[in-house]
Design a protein around this motif. Structure first.
Motif, PDB file in Angstrom:
ATOM      1  N   TRP A  79       0.830  -1.194   0.000  1.00  0.00           N
ATOM      2  CA  TRP A  79       0.000   0.000   0.000  1.00  0.00           C
ATOM      3  C   TRP A  79       0.872   1.254   0.000  1.00  0.00           C
ATOM      4  O   TRP A  79       2.021   1.224   0.452  1.00  0.00           O
ATOM      5  N   LEU A  80       0.283   2.330  -0.449  1.00  0.00           N
ATOM      6  CA  LEU A  80       0.904   3.639  -0.324  1.00  0.00           C
ATOM      7  C   LEU A  80      -0.157   4.581   0.237  1.00  0.00           C
ATOM      8  O   LEU A  80      -1.116   4.931  -0.450  1.00  0.00           O
ATOM      9  N   GLN A  81       0.006   4.944   1.486  1.00  0.00           N
ATOM     10  CA  GLN A  81      -0.890   5.907   2.123  1.00  0.00           C
ATOM     11  C   GLN A  81      -0.347   7.298   1.858  1.00  0.00           C
ATOM     12  O   GLN A  81       0.789   7.611   2.227  1.00  0.00           O
ATOM     13  N   MET A  82      -1.151   8.115   1.194  1.00  0.00           N
ATOM     14  CA  MET A  82      -0.728   9.455   0.819  1.00  0.00           C
ATOM     15  C   MET A  82      -1.577  10.476   1.548  1.00  0.00           C
ATOM     16  O   MET A  82      -2.813  10.435   1.455  1.00  0.00           O
ATOM     17  N   SER A  83      -0.937  11.367   2.259  1.00  0.00           N
ATOM     18  CA  SER A  83      -1.630  12.399   3.010  1.00  0.00           C
ATOM     19  C   SER A  83      -1.065  13.767   2.633  1.00  0.00           C
ATOM     20  O   SER A  83       0.002  13.866   2.035  1.00  0.00           O
ATOM     21  N   SER A  84      -1.802  14.797   3.016  1.00  0.00           N
ATOM     22  CA  SER A  84      -1.382  16.175   2.715  1.00  0.00           C
ATOM     23  C   SER A  84      -0.989  16.310   1.246  1.00  0.00           C
ATOM     24  O   SER A  84       0.058  16.864   0.904  1.00  0.00           O
ATOM     25  N   LEU A  85      -1.847  15.803   0.398  1.00  0.00           N
ATOM     26  CA  LEU A  85      -1.533  15.779  -1.029  1.00  0.00           C
ATOM     27  C   LEU A  85      -1.457  17.190  -1.600  1.00  0.00           C
ATOM     28  O   LEU A  85      -2.196  18.100  -1.187  1.00  0.00           O
ATOM     29  N   LYS A  86      -0.551  17.331  -2.575  1.00  0.00           N
ATOM     30  CA  LYS A  86      -0.317  18.605  -3.230  1.00  0.00           C
ATOM     31  C   LYS A  86      -0.586  18.451  -4.732  1.00  0.00           C
ATOM     32  O   LYS A  86      -0.470  17.334  -5.264  1.00  0.00           O
ATOM     33  N   PRO A  87      -0.897  19.533  -5.413  1.00  0.00           N
ATOM     34  CA  PRO A  87      -1.104  19.432  -6.871  1.00  0.00           C
ATOM     35  C   PRO A  87       0.094  18.802  -7.591  1.00  0.00           C
ATOM     36  O   PRO A  87      -0.100  18.085  -8.585  1.00  0.00           O
ATOM     37  N   GLU A  88       1.282  19.043  -7.091  1.00  0.00           N
ATOM     38  CA  GLU A  88       2.476  18.471  -7.726  1.00  0.00           C
ATOM     39  C   GLU A  88       2.599  16.961  -7.524  1.00  0.00           C
ATOM     40  O   GLU A  88       3.487  16.332  -8.100  1.00  0.00           O
ATOM     41  N   ASP A  89       1.719  16.367  -6.728  1.00  0.00           N
ATOM     42  CA  ASP A  89       1.681  14.909  -6.591  1.00  0.00           C
ATOM     43  C   ASP A  89       0.873  14.269  -7.718  1.00  0.00           C
ATOM     44  O   ASP A  89       0.838  13.029  -7.826  1.00  0.00           O
ATOM     45  N   THR A  90       0.239  15.077  -8.540  1.00  0.00           N
ATOM     46  CA  THR A  90      -0.547  14.565  -9.661  1.00  0.00           C
ATOM     47  C   THR A  90       0.340  13.786 -10.615  1.00  0.00           C
ATOM     48  O   THR A  90       1.360  14.292 -11.097  1.00  0.00           O
ATOM     49  N   ALA A  91      -0.031  12.532 -10.873  1.00  0.00           N
ATOM     50  CA  ALA A  91       0.770  11.659 -11.734  1.00  0.00           C
ATOM     51  C   ALA A  91       0.063  10.315 -11.872  1.00  0.00           C
ATOM     52  O   ALA A  91      -0.916  10.050 -11.168  1.00  0.00           O
ATOM     53  N   VAL A  92       0.583   9.503 -12.766  1.00  0.00           N
ATOM     54  CA  VAL A  92       0.214   8.090 -12.791  1.00  0.00           C
ATOM     55  C   VAL A  92       1.168   7.367 -11.847  1.00  0.00           C
ATOM     56  O   VAL A  92       2.396   7.518 -11.972  1.00  0.00           O
ATOM     57  N   TYR A  93       0.614   6.633 -10.928  1.00  0.00           N
ATOM     58  CA  TYR A  93       1.410   5.918  -9.931  1.00  0.00           C
ATOM     59  C   TYR A  93       1.499   4.443 -10.326  1.00  0.00           C
ATOM     60  O   TYR A  93       0.477   3.805 -10.590  1.00  0.00           O
ATOM     61  N   TYR A  94       2.720   3.935 -10.322  1.00  0.00           N
ATOM     62  CA  TYR A  94       2.985   2.557 -10.742  1.00  0.00           C
ATOM     63  C   TYR A  94       3.545   1.737  -9.591  1.00  0.00           C
ATOM     64  O   TYR A  94       4.443   2.193  -8.860  1.00  0.00           O
ATOM     65  N   CYS A  95       3.035   0.539  -9.466  1.00  0.00           N
ATOM     66  CA  CYS A  95       3.573  -0.426  -8.522  1.00  0.00           C
ATOM     67  C   CYS A  95       4.730  -1.163  -9.197  1.00  0.00           C
ATOM     68  O   CYS A  95       4.678  -1.457 -10.399  1.00  0.00           O
ATOM     69  N   ASN A  96       5.745  -1.470  -8.417  1.00  0.00           N
ATOM     70  CA  ASN A  96       6.939  -2.114  -8.945  1.00  0.00           C
ATOM     71  C   ASN A  96       7.361  -3.224  -8.000  1.00  0.00           C
ATOM     72  O   ASN A  96       7.291  -3.070  -6.781  1.00  0.00           O
ATOM     73  N   ALA A  97       7.794  -4.328  -8.585  1.00  0.00           N
ATOM     74  CA  ALA A  97       8.347  -5.430  -7.798  1.00  0.00           C
ATOM     75  C   ALA A  97       9.728  -5.762  -8.331  1.00  0.00           C
ATOM     76  O   ALA A  97       9.936  -5.838  -9.542  1.00  0.00           O
ATOM     77  N   LYS A  98      10.661  -5.942  -7.418  1.00  0.00           N
ATOM     78  CA  LYS A  98      12.021  -6.308  -7.804  1.00  0.00           C
ATOM     79  C   LYS A  98      12.400  -7.602  -7.102  1.00  0.00           C
ATOM     80  O   LYS A  98      12.378  -7.678  -5.873  1.00  0.00           O
ATOM     81  N   LEU A  99      12.724  -8.605  -7.905  1.00  0.00           N
ATOM     82  CA  LEU A  99      13.140  -9.895  -7.370  1.00  0.00           C
ATOM     83  C   LEU A  99      14.457 -10.254  -8.028  1.00  0.00           C
ATOM     84  O   LEU A  99      14.486 -10.486  -9.240  1.00  0.00           O
ATOM     85  N   ILE A 100      15.512 -10.233  -7.233  1.00  0.00           N
ATOM     86  CA  ILE A 100      16.884 -10.398  -7.718  1.00  0.00           C
ATOM     87  C   ILE A 100      17.116  -9.285  -8.744  1.00  0.00           C
ATOM     88  O   ILE A 100      17.139  -8.122  -8.364  1.00  0.00           O
ATOM     89  N   ALA A 101      17.313  -9.607 -10.022  1.00  0.00           N
ATOM     90  CA  ALA A 101      17.617  -8.561 -11.002  1.00  0.00           C
ATOM     91  C   ALA A 101      16.451  -8.264 -11.930  1.00  0.00           C
ATOM     92  O   ALA A 101      16.608  -7.513 -12.895  1.00  0.00           O
ATOM     93  N   THR A 102      15.285  -8.802 -11.648  1.00  0.00           N
ATOM     94  CA  THR A 102      14.137  -8.645 -12.542  1.00  0.00           C
ATOM     95  C   THR A 102      13.142  -7.658 -11.957  1.00  0.00           C
ATOM     96  O   THR A 102      12.821  -7.717 -10.776  1.00  0.00           O
TER      97      THR A 102
END
Length: 115
Positions: A79-102
């Motif tokens: 999860w990503l809990q986001m508080s006190s959001l600002k207009p500059e936080d506007t974006a597409v947010y992507y989840c990422n997983a890293k396992l070893i080098a992949t």
């Protein structure tokens, strides 16, 4: 087949909060470092926060004190809990997983913060 499915994005007023979720499948979640990245229009994708398999966290300076990353290995979810959001936080947010080098990426979820 690895799948990362984000949810929880939307439109919020400045100062508000949102909680993003990322459900993972097809990956050994508990051994993976999980992260959130974001990409605003015309800008490069940037790191927001990461959490290691042991629970260690790292945040971009721009979100420290406002965002919190967490994970539940039993639920294969981060999860990503986001508080006190600002207009500059506007974006597409992507989840990422890293396992070893992949690296694996989700499809992204839009977060729009109005002023």
């Amino acid at each position: 087949q690895v799948q990362l499915v984000e949810s929880g994005g939307g439109l919020v007023q400045a100062g508000g909060s949102l909680r993003l979720s990322c459900a993972a499948s097809g990956i050994i979640f508990r051994f993976s470092t999980m992260g959130w990245y974001r990409q605003a229009p015309g800008k490069q994708r940037e790191l927001v926060a990461t959490i290691t398999s042991g629970g260690g966290t790292n945040y971009a300076d721009s979100v420290k004190g406002r965002f919190t990353i967490s994970r539940d290995n039993a639920k294969n979810t981060v999860w990503l809990q986001m508080s006190s959001l600002k207009p500059e936080d506007t974006a597409v947010y992507y989840c990422n997983a890293k396992l070893i080098a992949t690296l694996y990426w989700g499809q992204g979820t839009q977060v729009t913060v109005s002023s």
